[in-house]
Design a protein around this motif. Sequence first.
Motif, PDB file in Angstrom:
ATOM      1  N   VAL A 184       0.844  -1.194   0.000  1.00  0.00           N
ATOM      2  CA  VAL A 184       0.000   0.000   0.000  1.00  0.00           C
ATOM      3  C   VAL A 184       0.881   1.246   0.000  1.00  0.00           C
ATOM      4  CG1 VAL A 184      -1.750   1.288   1.284  1.00  0.00           C
ATOM      5  CG2 VAL A 184      -1.818  -1.229   1.242  1.00  0.00           C
ATOM      6  N   ASN A 185       0.669   2.128  -0.986  1.00  0.00           N
ATOM      7  CA  ASN A 185       1.419   3.384  -1.006  1.00  0.00           C
ATOM      8  C   ASN A 185       0.565   4.491  -0.395  1.00  0.00           C
ATOM      9  OD1 ASN A 185      -0.180   4.721  -3.133  1.00  0.00           O
ATOM     10  ND2 ASN A 185       0.753   3.177  -4.499  1.00  0.00           N
ATOM     11  N   VAL A 186       1.202   5.575  -0.059  1.00  0.00           N
ATOM     12  CA  VAL A 186       0.529   6.641   0.671  1.00  0.00           C
ATOM     13  C   VAL A 186      -0.585   7.286  -0.150  1.00  0.00           C
ATOM     14  CG1 VAL A 186       2.163   8.448  -0.029  1.00  0.00           C
ATOM     15  CG2 VAL A 186       0.913   8.666   2.141  1.00  0.00           C
ATOM     16  N   THR A 187      -0.407   7.342  -1.480  1.00  0.00           N
ATOM     17  CA  THR A 187      -1.433   7.961  -2.326  1.00  0.00           C
ATOM     18  C   THR A 187      -2.716   7.137  -2.313  1.00  0.00           C
ATOM     19  OG1 THR A 187       0.287   8.875  -3.763  1.00  0.00           O
ATOM     20  CG2 THR A 187      -1.963   8.800  -4.644  1.00  0.00           C
ATOM     21  N   SER A 257      -4.229  -6.805   7.124  1.00  0.00           N
ATOM     22  CA  SER A 257      -3.565  -5.699   7.821  1.00  0.00           C
ATOM     23  C   SER A 257      -2.314  -5.290   7.045  1.00  0.00           C
ATOM     24  CB  SER A 257      -3.175  -6.119   9.241  1.00  0.00           C
ATOM     25  OG  SER A 257      -4.309  -6.540   9.978  1.00  0.00           O
ATOM     26  N   PHE A 258      -2.006  -4.024   7.088  1.00  0.00           N
ATOM     27  CA  PHE A 258      -0.812  -3.541   6.377  1.00  0.00           C
ATOM     28  C   PHE A 258      -0.167  -2.407   7.169  1.00  0.00           C
ATOM     29  CE2 PHE A 258      -4.537  -1.306   4.751  1.00  0.00           C
ATOM     30  CZ  PHE A 258      -4.151   0.029   4.791  1.00  0.00           C
ATOM     31  N   VAL A 259       1.134  -2.265   6.940  1.00  0.00           N
ATOM     32  CA  VAL A 259       1.880  -1.191   7.593  1.00  0.00           C
ATOM     33  C   VAL A 259       1.444   0.144   7.006  1.00  0.00           C
ATOM     34  CG1 VAL A 259       4.181  -0.222   8.005  1.00  0.00           C
ATOM     35  CG2 VAL A 259       3.835  -2.708   8.014  1.00  0.00           C
ATOM     36  N   LEU A 260       1.175   1.103   7.882  1.00  0.00           N
ATOM     37  CA  LEU A 260       0.772   2.420   7.378  1.00  0.00           C
ATOM     38  C   LEU A 260       1.892   3.023   6.525  1.00  0.00           C
ATOM     39  CD1 LEU A 260      -0.979   4.147  10.417  1.00  0.00           C
ATOM     40  CD2 LEU A 260      -2.041   3.067   8.445  1.00  0.00           C
TER      41      LEU A 260
END
Length: 295
Positions: A184-187, A257-260
Amino acid sequence: MSTPDLNLLVTLDALLSEGSVAGAARRLRLSPSAMSRALARLRQATGDPLLVRAGRGLVPTPRAQELREQVGQLLQDVQAALRPVQAPDLRRINRTFTLRTRQGFVENFAVELLAHIGGQAPGIRLRFVDKADRDSTALREGSVDLETAVVGEDTRPELRTQALFTDRLMGVVRAGHPLSRGEVNVTDYAAGQHIGVSMRGLEHGLIDKALGSMDLTRQIITTVPGFSTALGLARSSDLIASVPERYTARLRIGMHSFVLPVAVPEFTIAMLWHPRMDADPVHRWLRGCLREVCA
């Protein structure tokens, strides 16, 4: 009325046991004259001669005979009160402890904690009450025995605190959600629809501050008061929940679940109690149980 000299109880016990001033003096390692002066003070305090001469010795008065057993028991009680507390027999203890904590903490740790306690002290019961705010008045007043909280600057200095574990926020979505298919990327994270978690109804927090530093914002569709509610909504929708990793481990089973993708500070979950419970051996044991379960 003047306060009685409680040290005279020890002197009286020695006099009544020995039946002589000289014997009591030897027992207490005092001079005979010092013991005679103590006997005089005892006679004045009780209004009774206590020991009277009969031939070459002394015999107790009826009042002294009444006092003999009473004084001996009083000294035993005082000595027991002033001795260090012995380790309690946990299997014979019957007590109820009140723990004030968030619902998510109960859902994630209570099962193991109850099993841990039940195996050693079956007579101890736990009463969980909801932590609706950060006010720790109940700890000071004694209606709550133990509390869990994020250690912060607003933690009252008179309370005892001990860290249980360090936690961090994680992103969570339902299985099969578009964000579950890769890194997951921030965008993409910011572009999704989010669930805010706030006991006080605030819409923006640490995540929003971190995104703002990158000129990004997230769309918060709804705000709920607890992490378990947020996960319940995310499990059956496309909404994104951001919750503590360890605090919600059981609740996130079956979800992705994923790292923010933004830097958010870690935080420490601690237990809090009032200093008056520090030396209570059963309370100390309970704190140890909670540490083990959370370790």
